[in-house]
Design an enzyme around this catalytic site. Structure first.
Site, PDB file in Angstrom:
ATOM      1  CG  HIS A  90       5.784 182.165 -20.749  1.00 34.35           C
ATOM      2  ND1 HIS A  90       6.007 182.111 -22.106  1.00 34.35           N
ATOM      3  CD2 HIS A  90       4.967 181.123 -20.467  1.00 34.35           C
ATOM      4  CE1 HIS A  90       5.342 181.072 -22.611  1.00 34.35           C
ATOM      5  NE2 HIS A  90       4.714 180.455 -21.635  1.00 34.35           N
ATOM      6  CG  ASP A 116       3.594 187.976 -20.133  1.00 34.85           C
ATOM      7  OD1 ASP A 116       2.383 187.794 -20.373  1.00 34.85           O
ATOM      8  OD2 ASP A 116       4.444 187.063 -20.189  1.00 34.85           O
ATOM      9  CE  LYS A 123      -1.471 181.814 -21.531  1.00 32.62           C
ATOM     10  NZ  LYS A 123      -1.025 180.445 -21.279  1.00 32.62           N
ATOM     11  CB  CYS A 172       7.189 178.296 -21.374  1.00 33.77           C
ATOM     12  SG  CYS A 172       6.348 177.194 -22.495  1.00 33.77           S
ATOM     13  CD  GLN A 204      -0.894 182.286 -16.708  1.00 25.99           C
ATOM     14  OE1 GLN A 204      -1.998 182.122 -16.183  1.00 25.99           O
ATOM     15  NE2 GLN A 204      -0.431 181.442 -17.614  1.00 25.99           N
TER      16      GLN A 204
HETATM   17  C1  LIG Z   1       3.203 184.504 -18.228  1.00 24.79           C
HETATM   18  C2  LIG Z   1       2.974 184.058 -19.649  1.00 24.79           C
HETATM   19  N1  LIG Z   1       3.458 184.791 -20.658  1.00 24.79           N
HETATM   20  C3  LIG Z   1       3.261 184.451 -21.948  1.00 24.79           C
HETATM   21  C4  LIG Z   1       2.561 183.319 -22.294  1.00 24.79           C
HETATM   22  C5  LIG Z   1       2.402 182.984 -23.740  1.00 24.79           C
HETATM   23  O1  LIG Z   1       1.082 183.080 -24.161  1.00 24.79           O
HETATM   24  P1  LIG Z   1       0.660 182.563 -25.608  1.00 24.79           P
HETATM   25  O2  LIG Z   1       1.218 181.181 -25.742  1.00 24.79           O
HETATM   26  O3  LIG Z   1      -0.831 182.573 -25.563  1.00 24.79           O
HETATM   27  O4  LIG Z   1       1.223 183.504 -26.607  1.00 24.79           O
HETATM   28  C6  LIG Z   1       2.046 182.505 -21.281  1.00 24.79           C
HETATM   29  C7  LIG Z   1       1.328 181.260 -21.608  1.00 24.79           C
HETATM   30  O5  LIG Z   1       1.534 180.226 -21.003  1.00 24.79           O
HETATM   31  C8  LIG Z   1       2.261 182.881 -19.931  1.00 24.79           C
HETATM   32  O6  LIG Z   1       1.798 182.136 -18.922  1.00 24.79           O
END
Ligand SMILES: Cc1ncc(COP(=O)(O)O)c(C=O)c1O
Lengths: 408, 140
Positions: free
Chosen positions: A121, A198, A224, A362, A201
């Site tokens: 992401h 990370d 999430k 993203c 998910q």
């Molecule tokens: C794999 C992954 N990393 C990071 C994020 C970013 O999370 P946040 O927007 O809650 O900071 C997301 C959110 O879509 C994600 O799916």
């Protein structure tokens, strides 16, 4: 696991959208909130709110207790060794930026390597791009297998003794693939690098044990996993956090302030400058209670079943391309319907009350790797059922029909 | 939610048979614009002579709404002065806000008025027009 009973605890799901009962299939972007979380937040504001860590009065103590109680809940949820290893942040993005800005920038220098993957992401990609640029370190990518998964042989080849940081997503928000984090961590450690996960998910769907994974940092977002937006956390091994400089300075994070020099509080407080999102932490605590009552193992099982059901159902449909590996996937299915643009697909699905995501999620480098400009994504959570997926499939048939007429 | 309001026949026709799709090599003004939230992208080229848009072409990738909007926009601005083109872009914004707007110069654009009822898609429809605005600004 009684899904119907669970679904009933989510007020937002009890509505019609565009004349159809809502089928919410966008939980990977943000999950919905159960009544218990909504109530915990209002109860906090109705009876306990005050600023934390300074009030001498009763409400001050209650708020501090609620906030620190939430930290303990997060620590035990992730099986961290100490509550001090949990730094509250706005979410995954802030948590990853904290590691990249504080840890990586102080440790990396020219000739060092930072290793990530093309499925990251943007939140787990750009902070490392920037850290590499700032320090002269090289940003390296572990290549993906043709189906989008990682092979440990490639991991072995990419990580070297020059690698200082490895940062990988536990579950891909596009491919749904579960990465072998424990094995990657072992390889990173063997080469003297720290491992960052990370967990945006994974935390909502899998049982997480940071000590078993042995990762050094783990980032996730509350929204999430049935919690509110604006709150998440960074887990960091205490010995590493203690070596790190704060990246935000101000109130709450100081120990002693003089005109020209100051000192910082212990971890994790030195990373939590300013008034924190107290109600958010309370809501996150309530979300953890909710998930633990159901059981993460149960949730994981349910979601793997849903993902497999959706994968089979969609791959069996004519004209659909489904991305990502066929097995070991969690929580979501990403696809394209012929050459109908995913925005158009999402609009028709929405008209049938089915909410999915369309776009690049993203993950622009991953879209390029898949050779598409965008995809549609249906993502599931504990309140979704096979019936929801049937509704998705029916709506997809309607989409095809509609565009068949409109285009053909 | 009436899908037919959004996907009018004219729109699907422009999507299927885009007008002015392609590139020019004669000293064209080139604008690249993308919609970072969804990945749509457009390259608009304008051939300009003395403040008049002589020709307009586009390439890019996106949904039916963004691509048909680009196709119509390029048809509409050909032969227009910067002032006229800008006025049309203003009118298009009004159309997206649900305000009545007539495009005597090129009525087909009015088919996009339905986008107004689909707020999530307004960005798609305006992409090409934003590129046009940017191109004109660059020239002024
Ligand atoms: C794999 C992954 N990393 C990071 C994020 C970013 O999370 P946040 O927007 O809650 O900071 C997301 C959110 O879509 C994600 O799916």
């Amino acid at each position: 696991m009684n899904i119907q009973a669970i679904k009933e605890q989510f007020p937002i799901l009890q509505q019609e959208v565009n004349g159809h009962p809502l089928v919410y299939l966008d939980s990977a972007a943000s999950s919905q909130k159960p009544r218990s979380v909504i109530d915990a937040i209002s109860r906090y504001y109705e009876t306990d709110h005050s600023n934390v860590h300074r009030g001498v009065h009763t409400l001050g103590s209650r708020a501090t207790e609620a906030y620190e109680g939430a930290r303990e809940k997060v620590a035990s949820f992730l099986n961290a060794a100490h509550p001090e290893e949990i730094v509250f942040t706005r979410g995954t993005t802030t948590a990853l930026n904290l590691v990249a800005s504080s840890y990586a920038r102080s440790v990396c220098k020219e000739g060092d390597e930072i290793v990530i993957t093309p499925m990251e992401h943007h939140s787990n990609l750009i902070p490392w791009q920037q850290a590499a640029k700032a320090t002269g370190a090289t940003l390296k990518y572990i290549p993906l297998q043709p189906d989008g998964s990682l092979s440990l042989a490639d991991v072995e080849k990419t990580i070297t003794p020059n690698t200082k940081v490895v940062s990988v997503t536990y579950v891909s928000n596009v491919l749904g693939v579960v990465n072998p984090i424990k094995e990657i961590t072992a390889i990173a450690h063997r080469n003297g690098a720290v491992m960052v996960v990370d967990g945006a998910q994974s935390t909502a769907h899998l049982k997480i044990d940071v000590q078993d994974l042995d990762c050094d940092f783990y980032a996730f977002s509350g929204h999430k996993m049935c919690g509110p937006t604006g709150i998440g956390a960074l887990y960091g091994k205490k010995s590493l956090l203690e070596k790190m400089e704060p990246i935000e300075y101000g109130g709450e994070m100081i120990d002693f302030v003089d005109l020209y020099e100051s000192t910082w509080k212990d971890v994790p407080y030195r990373f939590e400058g300013g008034t924190p999102i107290i109600a958010g932490a309370v809501g996150l605590g309530a979300a953890i209670d909710f998930l633990q009552q159901i059981g993460l193992d149960e949730i994981d099982k349910h979601e793997r079943r849903l993902a497999a059901y959706a994968y089979d159902k969609l791959t069996a449909m004519d004209g659909i391309t489904v991305y990502g590996p066929s097995s070991n996937r969690v929580g979501l299915v990403t696809f394209n319907l012929g050459d109908i643009h995913p925005h158009d697909v999402a609009t028709v699905l929405d008209s049938e009350g089915v909410a999915v995501r369309a776009g690049h999620h993203c993950c622009q480098p991953l879209m390029r790797w898949l050779n598409v400009s965008a995809t549609a994504r249906a993502s599931f959570y504990l309140y979704n059922t096979e019936e929801d997926i049937d509704r998705l499939a029916d709506a997809l048939l309607k989409t095809k029909e509609f565009f068949g007429h409109a285009i053909g | 939610m009436q899908l037919d309001d959004l996907y009018r026949r004219v729109i699907m026709d422009h999507y299927k048979n885009p007008r002015n799709r392609g590139t020019m090599d004669n000293e064209a003004v080139t604008i690249n614009l993308n919609n970072p939230t969804c990945g749509d992208r457009i390259q608009l080229q304008l051939q300009v002579e003395e403040g008049v848009v002589k020709d307009a072409r586009f390439t890019g990738e996106g949904c039916s709404i963004s691509m048909s909007s680009a196709s119509m926009m390029t048809e509409a601005v050909k032969g227009k002065t910067f002032g006229e083109a800008q006025a049309m872009a203003e009118k298009f914004s009004a159309l997206m806000k649900g305000e009545p707007a007539e495009f005597e110069e090129y009525e087909e654009i009015e088919a996009l008025s339905g986008v107004n009822k689909f707020p999530a898609r307004i960005k798609c429809a305006t992409l090409a027009w934003n590129a046009l605005r940017k191109g004109i600004e660059q020239q002024q």
